[in-house]
Design a protein around this motif. Structure first.
Motif, mmCIF file in Angstrom:
data_model
loop_
_atom_site.group_PDB
_atom_site.id
_atom_site.type_symbol
_atom_site.label_atom_id
_atom_site.label_comp_id
_atom_site.label_asym_id
_atom_site.label_seq_id
_atom_site.Cartn_x
_atom_site.Cartn_y
_atom_site.Cartn_z
ATOM 1 N N LEU A 13 0.827 -1.214 0.000
ATOM 2 C CA LEU A 13 0.000 0.000 0.000
ATOM 3 C C LEU A 13 0.859 1.261 0.000
ATOM 4 C CD1 LEU A 13 -2.874 -1.055 2.425
ATOM 5 C CD2 LEU A 13 -3.018 -0.707 -0.061
ATOM 6 N N LEU A 14 1.968 1.238 0.731
ATOM 7 C CA LEU A 14 2.876 2.390 0.726
ATOM 8 C C LEU A 14 3.488 2.608 -0.655
ATOM 9 C CD1 LEU A 14 4.714 2.084 4.169
ATOM 10 C CD2 LEU A 14 3.154 3.901 3.439
ATOM 11 N N MET A 15 3.833 1.526 -1.341
ATOM 12 C CA MET A 15 4.338 1.669 -2.710
ATOM 13 C C MET A 15 3.270 2.269 -3.612
ATOM 14 S SD MET A 15 6.833 -1.613 -3.408
ATOM 15 C CE MET A 15 5.614 -2.862 -3.038
ATOM 16 N N GLY A 16 2.011 1.868 -3.397
ATOM 17 C CA GLY A 16 0.918 2.445 -4.165
ATOM 18 C C GLY A 16 0.708 3.918 -3.842
ATOM 19 N N ALA A 17 0.900 4.287 -2.581
ATOM 20 C CA ALA A 17 0.749 5.693 -2.190
ATOM 21 C C ALA A 17 1.845 6.555 -2.810
ATOM 22 C CB ALA A 17 0.774 5.819 -0.668
ATOM 23 N N ILE A 18 3.051 5.993 -2.929
ATOM 24 C CA ILE A 18 4.165 6.736 -3.526
ATOM 25 C C ILE A 18 4.029 6.770 -5.045
ATOM 26 C CG2 ILE A 18 6.668 6.677 -3.943
ATOM 27 C CD1 ILE A 18 6.927 5.540 -1.058
ATOM 28 N N ASN A 19 3.694 5.634 -5.619
ATOM 29 C CA ASN A 19 3.540 5.515 -7.065
ATOM 30 C C ASN A 19 2.064 5.255 -7.359
ATOM 31 O OD1 ASN A 19 3.737 4.994 -9.785
ATOM 32 N ND2 ASN A 19 4.953 3.139 -9.573
ATOM 33 N N THR A 20 1.277 6.321 -7.397
ATOM 34 C CA THR A 20 -0.185 6.183 -7.508
ATOM 35 C C THR A 20 -0.626 5.542 -8.824
ATOM 36 O OG1 THR A 20 -0.355 8.469 -8.297
ATOM 37 C CG2 THR A 20 -0.672 8.084 -5.924
ATOM 38 N N SER A 21 0.246 5.481 -9.807
ATOM 39 C CA SER A 21 -0.132 4.825 -11.067
ATOM 40 C C SER A 21 -0.399 3.334 -10.847
ATOM 41 C CB SER A 21 0.957 5.014 -12.128
ATOM 42 O OG SER A 21 2.142 4.340 -11.760
ATOM 43 N N LEU A 22 0.130 2.776 -9.771
ATOM 44 C CA LEU A 22 -0.138 1.365 -9.462
ATOM 45 C C LEU A 22 -1.635 1.102 -9.292
ATOM 46 C CD1 LEU A 22 2.728 0.465 -6.929
ATOM 47 C CD2 LEU A 22 2.465 -0.355 -9.284
ATOM 48 N N PHE A 23 -2.345 2.068 -8.736
ATOM 49 C CA PHE A 23 -3.784 1.892 -8.510
ATOM 50 C C PHE A 23 -4.591 1.886 -9.812
ATOM 51 C CE2 PHE A 23 -2.527 3.375 -4.243
ATOM 52 C CZ PHE A 23 -3.064 2.353 -3.499
ATOM 53 N N ARG A 24 -3.942 2.212 -10.924
ATOM 54 C CA ARG A 24 -4.607 2.152 -12.227
ATOM 55 C C ARG A 24 -4.222 0.887 -13.000
ATOM 56 N NH1 ARG A 24 -3.018 7.427 -11.649
ATOM 57 N NH2 ARG A 24 -1.289 7.286 -13.105
ATOM 58 N N MET A 25 -3.427 0.036 -12.374
ATOM 59 C CA MET A 25 -2.979 -1.188 -13.040
ATOM 60 C C MET A 25 -3.799 -2.370 -12.540
ATOM 61 S SD MET A 25 1.084 -0.699 -13.209
ATOM 62 C CE MET A 25 1.797 0.791 -13.888
ATOM 63 N N GLY A 26 -4.307 -3.135 -13.486
ATOM 64 C CA GLY A 26 -5.168 -4.258 -13.152
ATOM 65 C C GLY A 26 -4.509 -5.285 -12.253
ATOM 66 N N TRP A 27 -3.267 -5.650 -12.549
ATOM 67 C CA TRP A 27 -2.566 -6.675 -11.754
ATOM 68 C C TRP A 27 -2.440 -6.255 -10.295
ATOM 69 C CZ3 TRP A 27 1.829 -5.344 -9.222
ATOM 70 C CH2 TRP A 27 2.520 -4.220 -9.681
ATOM 71 N N TYR A 28 -2.218 -4.961 -10.066
ATOM 72 C CA TYR A 28 -2.065 -4.456 -8.694
ATOM 73 C C TYR A 28 -3.407 -4.526 -7.962
ATOM 74 C CZ TYR A 28 -0.897 -1.241 -4.857
ATOM 75 O OH TYR A 28 -0.689 -0.691 -3.619
ATOM 76 N N ASN A 29 -4.451 -4.060 -8.613
ATOM 77 C CA ASN A 29 -5.786 -4.055 -7.991
ATOM 78 C C ASN A 29 -6.313 -5.469 -7.756
ATOM 79 O OD1 ASN A 29 -6.203 -1.222 -7.709
ATOM 80 N ND2 ASN A 29 -6.460 -1.111 -9.927
ATOM 81 N N VAL A 30 -6.116 -6.353 -8.716
ATOM 82 C CA VAL A 30 -6.562 -7.741 -8.545
ATOM 83 C C VAL A 30 -5.757 -8.403 -7.416
ATOM 84 C CG1 VAL A 30 -6.707 -10.021 -9.637
ATOM 85 C CG2 VAL A 30 -7.443 -7.983 -10.891
ATOM 86 N N SER A 31 -4.450 -8.144 -7.389
ATOM 87 C CA SER A 31 -3.605 -8.700 -6.322
ATOM 88 C C SER A 31 -4.060 -8.207 -4.954
ATOM 89 C CB SER A 31 -2.141 -8.312 -6.534
ATOM 90 O OG SER A 31 -1.634 -8.880 -7.703
ATOM 91 N N LEU A 32 -4.348 -6.931 -4.858
ATOM 92 C CA LEU A 32 -4.807 -6.357 -3.591
ATOM 93 C C LEU A 32 -6.146 -6.966 -3.175
ATOM 94 C CD1 LEU A 32 -4.346 -4.343 -1.297
ATOM 95 C CD2 LEU A 32 -5.364 -2.576 -2.739
ATOM 96 N N PHE A 33 -7.070 -7.083 -4.126
ATOM 97 C CA PHE A 33 -8.368 -7.696 -3.827
ATOM 98 C C PHE A 33 -8.193 -9.145 -3.365
ATOM 99 C CE2 PHE A 33 -11.811 -10.460 -5.280
ATOM 100 C CZ PHE A 33 -12.848 -9.961 -4.517
#
Length: 149
Positions: free
Chosen positions: A63-83
């Motif tokens: 989550l901290l990596m996502g907060a620093i690099n917010t483009s991660l939250f627009r990537m499907g693999w990141y969102n599916v992995s988080l879910f």
């Protein structure tokens, strides 16, 4: 530099948390007596501590990596992995605990050395759900490595 440290923590946490988690369902399988089964559950509880610490560090660092690099939250693999990670976390208290807690109590209360048939049946059910959780973690690892979408 901080991001690279987070990536290191994230990978290290995956090894520390997920690695031992894959063997949890195997620990009790070879037990032939109640004494061995009780010992297996003690080992599982100790190993589970690593899983919990590693899993928490994994979630926080991701989550901290996502907060620093917010483009991660627009990537499907990141969102599916988080879910999937949150789903796997929910399996513990919602599915695994209601099976394992009564099972542990029955094992502790059981007299004699023979493993009761009821334990074998419920134990298989527990292992089934633990294997589902392990499969979810394998999918997450594949998504993190391949980043397919």
């Amino acid at each position: 530099m901080f991001y690279k440290i987070l990536v290191f923590i994230h990978i290290f946490s995956a090894i520390l948390g997920m690695g031992p988690g894959f063997v949890l369902s195997l620990i009790g399988k070879s037990a032939k007596t109640i004494t061995e089964l009780r010992h297996a559950y003690k080992i599982k509880n100790r190993v589970h501590i690593f899983v919990m610490i590693g899993g928490t560090a994994l979630l926080v660092s991701g989550l901290l990596m996502g907060a620093i690099n917010t483009s991660l939250f627009r990537m499907g693999w990141y969102n599916v992995s988080l879910f999937l990670f949150l789903l796997a976390l929910a399996i513990g208290p919602i599915v695994l605990s209601p099976i394992s807690k009564p099972l542990k109590a029955k094992i502790e209360a059981h007299e004699g050395e023979e493993i009761p048939e009821e334990y074998i049946r419920e134990g298989k059910r527990l292992v089934f759900y633990e294997n589902i959780e392990s499969f979810i973690f394998l999918v997450i690892i594949a998504l993190m490595i391949l980043k397919p979408f």
